[in-house]
Write an enzyme that holds these catalytic residues in place. Structure first.
Site, short mmCIF file in Angstrom:
data_model
loop_
_atom_site.label_atom_id
_atom_site.label_comp_id
_atom_site.label_asym_id
_atom_site.label_seq_id
_atom_site.Cartn_x
_atom_site.Cartn_y
_atom_site.Cartn_z
N ASP A 253 5.13 3.44 0.42
CA ASP A 253 5.07 4.69 -0.33
C ASP A 253 6.36 5.43 0.01
OD1 ASP A 253 2.57 3.87 -1.04
OD2 ASP A 253 1.49 5.40 0.09
N HIS B 287 -0.57 -2.92 1.20
CA HIS B 287 -0.18 -2.27 2.45
C HIS B 287 -0.64 -3.09 3.66
CE1 HIS B 287 1.70 1.48 1.24
NE2 HIS B 287 0.72 1.74 0.38
N HIS C 151 4.41 4.44 -5.01
CA HIS C 151 3.95 3.18 -4.40
C HIS C 151 4.69 1.99 -5.01
CE1 HIS C 151 0.80 0.43 -2.62
NE2 HIS C 151 1.35 -0.35 -3.55
N GLU D 287 0.72 5.20 -9.42
CA GLU D 287 1.33 5.99 -8.35
C GLU D 287 2.85 5.81 -8.38
OE1 GLU D 287 -0.41 4.63 -4.71
OE2 GLU D 287 -2.45 5.25 -5.26
#
Length: 831
Positions: free
Chosen positions: A118, A111, A178, A175
């Site tokens: 996301d 990120h 993500h 995740e």
């Protein structure tokens, strides 16, 4: 697919290569950044409320392709998170030091590189589809491969993963929401605070400045590089690089400066060496390509695409594309259209081409929507993130060179926005707006205006212009070059043509490339060589004291304050200082910032009381041997530029006595001219002699008066020579062919045409035609009264004060081969 919005990020504002904004348009991704509120796993708002969703340009381009594919299925993306500053990553790591869910800030993270998102899926209404968990649900069900899910949810998760991985993303195993750009390792982690992503306002913007005292606007000082010219025309196919028309980008993906430049093959023996020799305007055309790692030393790669003299060892990337502009387009979801070219093969014949790499170009396609008089200049285009359209700036030729603008959604079909800039009335046709490459900078559009001095040695100067909306343009200090030409005989002593595309920020300086020529703008055979000028960030123009040593200040218009710090860019000489005070509407001081005694870029003001506690304020900037360029961290309250005050409506304007000026044609034609022919007749007129106007074989014969007051009693400022508050223009006309109304037209110094269709139709007998005008009309009132401005440009007041010629012509519906004209008069009327 609508735009990926280019964002201005701190000092990196120009290149638009560090981060770009995603979303913001109707068919773009839905943006719901979870960390702008406390509604997240950490129960903390890590981002400011106004934070944008940002990504690397290459990552954003991949995401655009995902969105486009999903849109075709009636679906779309919702963005929960994108770029994350390194400082926020540290705070998250402190709260949850578990690399399954939060990247270790010591290792950077995805990120923080602007290379991860996301996301989830939404339907056509923007409603989220059912997924395994909510965002940041750090449970077993959040795993990207967890299988114990209801069929609908499993299908939704798979659809998202398939779309993302198809276009270059990799899912994080722990995740499901993500996704990393597969190329994330190419990028460095960034710690650009989201609150520093601010809109920058240049002081040259008239919306920003309310009042000045002993201060004036001055242009910045681009410094020409000592290596100029950067390379010579040393290849046999570089026959004549006239005008050059440089198109330059810094390609972060390739780590290279890229230059596309024009070359004309002007000699027959050189044209003959082209593969399949072809000409446009009787000369050959090549688009040439060069690259550089530093912008100073350039390579001309041997590409093998087109042959010259039987060999492909050259840097030719396209041919038969005059007047070319090139740019790299990250917002287009189609990688085969990543690079775009605009050119023309003559007035009214624009064309476009596409390329995946800027080197191998597809066939030319016709661009639709252009007029017959558009083109033949440095065409330049770009994606406008603000308007969500492609913009194309080119020439409109109407006896003089004017700047026109077009807009498009698909780069093929274009809407004509008409004329947007022309030379001044005082310049007339002696100096003309030859071309204007345009780019976005802060809250404005800026343009390099090449002023072609047709009447003064055929030299070309590069001036600066600005616009708040891309349609209404103003030159900054008209007549003063932004990049001055060099001394007589030097490499850029006669002509300068600035680059298309924004200046490139490298090592804290803006790089502005241009073509410099030591030969006037005439003929094909001349060389315009690539050059470079360096400029401090934001340093296009600013306010400086008129008389150094005396108090000097600039007062801004009201500014809406935000949660961001107010920052300024300024140059301060040794021993000088700059002091900013915040004042209210009545001028009362709200707070005073610490003085600044050295040159700064985007420097946050430090307020004595700790910070401004009001929603709006004006800034009073005191200058002592200092120059202020820009302000950021606030928003303009005034969004429209101040309307120019009509000199005809100023209180106390002197009213001159009424008078009448008449041309009777009794003696001769008295300097009048006709198209194609004008003959004087001594008798049989309405009141004596008259003139016969004819245009053999064509419609609409035209009669017009001389331009200057020394030649014509009708030329000059009618508010003075006719007086009063209004004027009536009359003439006597007749024609062998009855029908068709009489048109009366006014020109200001031979430009800025206004038309009025009278109620008089041509007849075999003499008839009076008349038109009435009031001096204090504005443009809208004039049009409502029946006057039509044939070409956008100067105002009604400009025209009345600079009457150049009066024209009599049949209306378009009243085709005539000839008509007779007698006694043209203008009479003033008392108020």
């Amino acid at each position: 697919m609508k735009p990926l919005l280019f964002l201005l990020c701190g000092i990196s504002s120009l290149t638009a290569q560090t981060l770009v904004e995603i979303g913001g348009k109707a068919d773009g991704p839905v943006i719901e950044l979870r960390y702008t509120t406390a509604d997240n796993f950490f129960k903390t708002a890590f981002y400011p409320a106004q934070a944008k969703a940002l990504l690397r340009p290459e990552t954003a381009a991949k995401l655009a392709r995902v969105q486009a594919e999903l849109k075709s299925q009636g679906l779309g993306l919702k963005i929960w998170d994108a770029y994350r500053p390194l400082a926020v990553q540290r705070a998250m790591w402190k709260a949850l030091p578990d690399e399954r869910y939060v990247s270790d800030p010591a290792k950077g993270g995805r990120h923080t590189r602007g290379a991860a998102v996301d996301v989830t899926l939404v339907d056509a209404r923007g409603e989220e589809l059912r997924m395994p968990t909510a965002h940041d649900d750090f449970s077993e069900k959040a795993g990207a491969r967890f299988k114990l899910l209801p069929p609908e949810i499993f299908k939704n998760r798979e659809k998202l993963q398939q779309a993302m991985t198809k276009h270059g993303f990799v899912v994080l195993e722990s995740e499901w929401w993500h996704f990393d750009d597969a190329d994330w390792q190419r990028y460095e982690a960034l710690d650009l605070p989201l609150e520093k992503v601010r809109q920058k306002h240049l002081m040259l913007d008239s919306r920003l400045v309310e009042e000045t005292g002993n201060a004036r606007l001055v242009l910045g000082t681009p410094e020409k590089h000592p290596a100029n010219p950067l390379f010579q025309a040393d290849k046999p196919w570089e026959n004549s690089m006239n005008n050059l028309y440089p198109n330059v980008i810094w390609d972060e993906e390739a780590g290279l400066f890229k230059l596309w430049y024009k070359c004309v093959l002007a000699d027959k023996e050189v044209i003959a060496q082209m593969d399949q020799p072809g000409t446009v305007h009787d000369v050959g055309w090549y688009l040439l390509y060069a690259t550089s790692k530093d912008g100073i030393h350039w390579d001309k790669p041997e590409l093998g695409i087109h042959k010259f003299a039987g060999s492909g060892a050259n840097n030719i990337v396209a041919r038969d594309c005059p007047n070319v502009g090139v740019f790299k387009d990250f917002r287009d979801a189609d990688p085969q259209r990543r690079y775009k070219m605009v050119s023309d093969v003559g007035l009214g014949k624009p064309q476009v081409r596409f390329s995946a790499d800027g080197i191998h170009w597809g066939e030319a396609l016709a661009a639709h929507g252009f007029g017959a008089q558009n083109g033949d200049t440095h065409n330049n285009a770009f994606w406008d993130d603000r308007g969500g359209k492609y913009l194309w700036f080119t020439k409109l030729y109407l006896g003089e060179r004017l700047v026109a603008r077009f807009q498009s959604d698909d780069f093929i079909h274009w809407k004509n926005d008409g004329l947007v800039l022309r030379s001044s009335l005082e310049e007339g046709r002696a100096s003309q707006t030859y071309c204007m490459p345009v780019f976005r900078y802060g809250s404005l559009y800026l343009g390099y205006v090449m002023m072609y001095h047709v009447g003064r040695g055929r030299t070309v100067d590069c001036e600066l212009a600005w616009s708040h909306d891309g349609l209404q343009w103003q030159r900054v200090l008209p007549g003063t070059p932004f990049i001055p030409r060099g001394a007589k005989g030097s490499y850029d002593s006669e002509c300068i043509y600035a680059m298309a595309g924004p200046p490139i920020l490298r090592d804290g300086r803006l790089m502005i490339f241009y073509g410099g020529d030591d030969f006037p703008h005439t003929g094909w055979k001349r060389h315009c060589l690539p050059c470079l000028a360096m400029l401090r960030p934001d340093g296009f123009a600013g306010y400086a004291p008129v008389e150094p040593g005396k108090p000097s200040h600039v007062l801004t218009t009201p500014l809406r304050l935000t949660a961001e710090p107010v920052c300024i860019t300024a140059d301060v000489a040794p021993g000088g200082r700059l002091q900013v005070s915040a004042v209210d509407e009545q001028g009362a001081v709200l707070d005073v910032a610490e003085p600044i005694s050295s040159s700064v870029t985007d420097a946050a003001l430090k307020w004595n009381k700790g910070g401004l506690k009001v929603s709006e304020a004006r800034l009073r900037i005191a200058l002592d041997h200092a120059l202020i360029y820009a302000v950021s961290g606030c928003e303009l309250v005034r969004q429209e530029p101040p309307s120019p005050e009509s000199p005809l409506k100023k209180p106390g304007r002197e009213m001159h006595p009424t008078a009448t000026r008449t041309i009777s044609f009794d003696a001769d034609a008295q300097g009048w001219k006709g198209v194609d022919k004008m003959e004087h007749r001594a008798s049989d007129g309405a009141k004596g002699g008259y003139v016969h106007v004819s245009r053999s074989g064509r419609a609409l014969p035209i009669a017009f008066s001389p331009l200057t007051a020394s030649e014509s009693p009708l030329a000059g400022d009618w508010t003075k020579i006719i007086g009063g508050q209004s004027a009536e223009i009359t003439c006597e006309v007749r024609s062998l062919k009855a029908g068709g109304r009489v048109m009366i037209e006014l020109f200001a110094n031979d430009v800025a045409q206004w038309q009025f269709e009278t109620t008089t139709a041509f007849s075999h007998a003499w008839r009076k035609a008349s038109a009435t005008l009031r001096y204090d009309w504005d443009d809208d009132e004039a049009r409502a009264a029946g006057w039509k401005r044939a070409v956008n440009g100067f105002s009604w007041a400009d025209t009345i004060q600079h009457i150049g010629k009066v024209v009599v012509v049949p209306s378009a519906a009243g085709a005539q081969e000839s008509f007779d004209l007698d006694e043209v008069s203008v009479s003033g009327s008392a108020p």
